[in-house]
Design a protein around this motif. Sequence first.
Motif, PDB file in Angstrom:
ATOM      1  N   GLY A 183       0.778  -1.225   0.000  1.00 35.14           N
ATOM      2  CA  GLY A 183       0.000   0.000   0.000  1.00 35.14           C
ATOM      3  C   GLY A 183       0.810   1.277   0.000  1.00 35.14           C
ATOM      4  N   ASP A 184       2.118   1.181  -0.206  1.00 37.81           N
ATOM      5  CA  ASP A 184       2.997   2.353  -0.148  1.00 37.81           C
ATOM      6  C   ASP A 184       3.880   2.374  -1.388  1.00 37.81           C
ATOM      7  OD1 ASP A 184       4.753   4.395   0.397  1.00 37.81           O
ATOM      8  OD2 ASP A 184       5.408   3.632   2.346  1.00 37.81           O
ATOM      9  N   ALA A 185       3.697   3.393  -2.223  1.00 37.43           N
ATOM     10  CA  ALA A 185       4.474   3.483  -3.463  1.00 37.43           C
ATOM     11  C   ALA A 185       5.960   3.640  -3.211  1.00 37.43           C
ATOM     12  CB  ALA A 185       3.969   4.651  -4.309  1.00 37.43           C
ATOM     13  N   SER A 186       6.353   4.111  -2.041  1.00 40.37           N
ATOM     14  CA  SER A 186       7.776   4.315  -1.763  1.00 40.37           C
ATOM     15  C   SER A 186       8.552   3.006  -1.715  1.00 40.37           C
ATOM     16  CB  SER A 186       7.963   5.065  -0.440  1.00 40.37           C
ATOM     17  OG  SER A 186       7.527   6.406  -0.559  1.00 40.37           O
ATOM     18  N   ALA A 196       5.562  -9.505  -4.178  1.00 43.12           N
ATOM     19  CA  ALA A 196       4.238  -8.894  -4.167  1.00 43.12           C
ATOM     20  C   ALA A 196       3.552  -9.025  -5.522  1.00 43.12           C
ATOM     21  CB  ALA A 196       4.349  -7.418  -3.791  1.00 43.12           C
ATOM     22  N   SER A 197       2.220  -9.059  -5.495  1.00 43.82           N
ATOM     23  CA  SER A 197       1.432  -9.111  -6.728  1.00 43.82           C
ATOM     24  C   SER A 197       1.330  -7.749  -7.400  1.00 43.82           C
ATOM     25  CB  SER A 197       0.026  -9.628  -6.421  1.00 43.82           C
ATOM     26  OG  SER A 197       0.057 -10.884  -5.812  1.00 43.82           O
ATOM     27  N   GLY A 198       1.582  -6.694  -6.644  1.00 44.99           N
ATOM     28  CA  GLY A 198       1.467  -5.337  -7.170  1.00 44.99           C
ATOM     29  C   GLY A 198       1.219  -4.369  -6.040  1.00 44.99           C
ATOM     30  N   GLY A 199       0.542  -3.274  -6.329  1.00 45.27           N
ATOM     31  CA  GLY A 199       0.314  -2.273  -5.302  1.00 45.27           C
ATOM     32  C   GLY A 199      -0.975  -1.508  -5.483  1.00 45.27           C
ATOM     33  N   ILE A 200      -1.531  -1.078  -4.360  1.00 43.80           N
ATOM     34  CA  ILE A 200      -2.649  -0.131  -4.330  1.00 43.80           C
ATOM     35  C   ILE A 200      -2.098   1.113  -3.666  1.00 43.80           C
ATOM     36  CG2 ILE A 200      -4.977   0.335  -3.492  1.00 43.80           C
ATOM     37  CD1 ILE A 200      -5.459  -2.685  -3.391  1.00 43.80           C
ATOM     38  N   ALA A 201      -1.724   2.102  -4.457  1.00 41.42           N
ATOM     39  CA  ALA A 201      -0.943   3.224  -3.954  1.00 41.42           C
ATOM     40  C   ALA A 201      -1.566   4.552  -4.345  1.00 41.42           C
ATOM     41  CB  ALA A 201       0.484   3.149  -4.490  1.00 41.42           C
ATOM     42  N   ALA A 202      -1.653   5.468  -3.377  1.00 41.86           N
ATOM     43  CA  ALA A 202      -2.230   6.792  -3.634  1.00 41.86           C
ATOM     44  C   ALA A 202      -1.538   7.486  -4.798  1.00 41.86           C
ATOM     45  CB  ALA A 202      -2.138   7.648  -2.371  1.00 41.86           C
ATOM     46  N   ARG A 230      13.032   4.949  -6.374  1.00 38.60           N
ATOM     47  CA  ARG A 230      13.691   5.916  -5.493  1.00 38.60           C
ATOM     48  C   ARG A 230      13.379   7.351  -5.895  1.00 38.60           C
ATOM     49  NH1 ARG A 230      17.838   1.881  -5.276  1.00 38.60           N
ATOM     50  NH2 ARG A 230      18.866   2.693  -7.135  1.00 38.60           N
ATOM     51  N   SER A 231      13.244   7.593  -7.193  1.00 35.60           N
ATOM     52  CA  SER A 231      12.970   8.956  -7.659  1.00 35.60           C
ATOM     53  C   SER A 231      11.575   9.431  -7.273  1.00 35.60           C
ATOM     54  CB  SER A 231      13.143   9.032  -9.183  1.00 35.60           C
ATOM     55  OG  SER A 231      12.082   8.367  -9.855  1.00 35.60           O
ATOM     56  N   LEU A 232      10.688   8.487  -6.899  1.00 33.81           N
ATOM     57  CA  LEU A 232       9.301   8.832  -6.579  1.00 33.81           C
ATOM     58  C   LEU A 232       9.055   8.986  -5.080  1.00 33.81           C
ATOM     59  CD1 LEU A 232       7.537   6.349  -9.040  1.00 33.81           C
ATOM     60  CD2 LEU A 232       7.637   8.839  -9.279  1.00 33.81           C
ATOM     61  N   VAL A 233      10.044   8.653  -4.254  1.00 33.82           N
ATOM     62  CA  VAL A 233       9.829   8.646  -2.811  1.00 33.82           C
ATOM     63  C   VAL A 233       9.468  10.036  -2.283  1.00 33.82           C
ATOM     64  CG1 VAL A 233      10.954   8.302  -0.576  1.00 33.82           C
ATOM     65  CG2 VAL A 233      11.227   6.606  -2.385  1.00 33.82           C
ATOM     66  N   SER A 234      10.153  11.063  -2.729  1.00 36.06           N
ATOM     67  CA  SER A 234       9.922  12.406  -2.203  1.00 36.06           C
ATOM     68  C   SER A 234       8.516  12.912  -2.536  1.00 36.06           C
ATOM     69  CB  SER A 234      10.962  13.380  -2.763  1.00 36.06           C
ATOM     70  OG  SER A 234      10.726  14.688  -2.285  1.00 36.06           O
TER      71      SER A 234
END
Length: 285
Positions: A183-186, A196-202, A230-234
């Motif tokens: 649940g966390d894109a970071s 993981a199968s993928g993500g549900i991320a805001a 890493r470029s998307l964490v911020s």
Amino acid sequence: MQGIGPPLVTPFDEHGDVDYDRLTDLVGRLEREGVDFLVPCGSTSEAPLLTPEERTRVIETTAEVASVPVLAGTGAPGLRQTRAWTEAAAEAGAVGALVVTPFYYNHSQDDLAGYYRDLADGASIPIYLYSVPVFAKTRLDPETAGSLAEHPNIVGMKDSAGDLGAFVRTLDRVEESFDLLVGDASVLAQALDAGASGGIAALANLYPDRLSALVETHSDDPEFARERNRSLVSINRAVTTEHGIPGLKYAMRQRGFPAGYARRPHTEPSESARADITDRMEQLP
């Protein structure tokens, strides 16, 4: 569910009413940019601020125009309401129910396990567990999730606990067919590394193309996927933990997404918050 699914923001107009035309346009835009499924009425959707009638219509509107699967949030503090919302979501066109751990009161792991089993026994659509301690103040332990995964109608889980170690322990306790979604894109790439199968991320509301591409490239080039992650964490932190849903919707509007506005008691981001979000967006490679 496999790949990327945004916890779909609910567009409100300036008066706080749900803007269903914007919602329709948003679904189309997200699909065109590569999402694999859609999750209306989740935490990022401001679901706790929706009336029961609005929740049903949001799911219905999403399902009517979507060509990808719809996994609807249906969790409530009590089993009776969750049952009702789950059946309403099924009738509205959802193919699965994302059910947050019961919140407000404290519950033991045995209580949570019994609640999910009772729900799954009678549900007409598959159940996905949802652990988000930051909001619900409780979490599903890996042992509990592993036990629940044995139920034939409990087919997946969104883990937003932010603990990769626990995420891996959960993976070790479920079958490969069980959809474990982060649940966390970071930490999306690291979760994919673990299986993981993928993500549900805001963040998939704001950069659906980038997150979809990250998942698609991961199997062939995991190091590149980790670099892109890493470029998307911020920016992810900016539109989740730091500036919240109003910040996310502001960022989406800056990119031309029909996100609408947040519902009170949320308020619009301050001038400094808007500048911070814009600066982080401009720094993306």
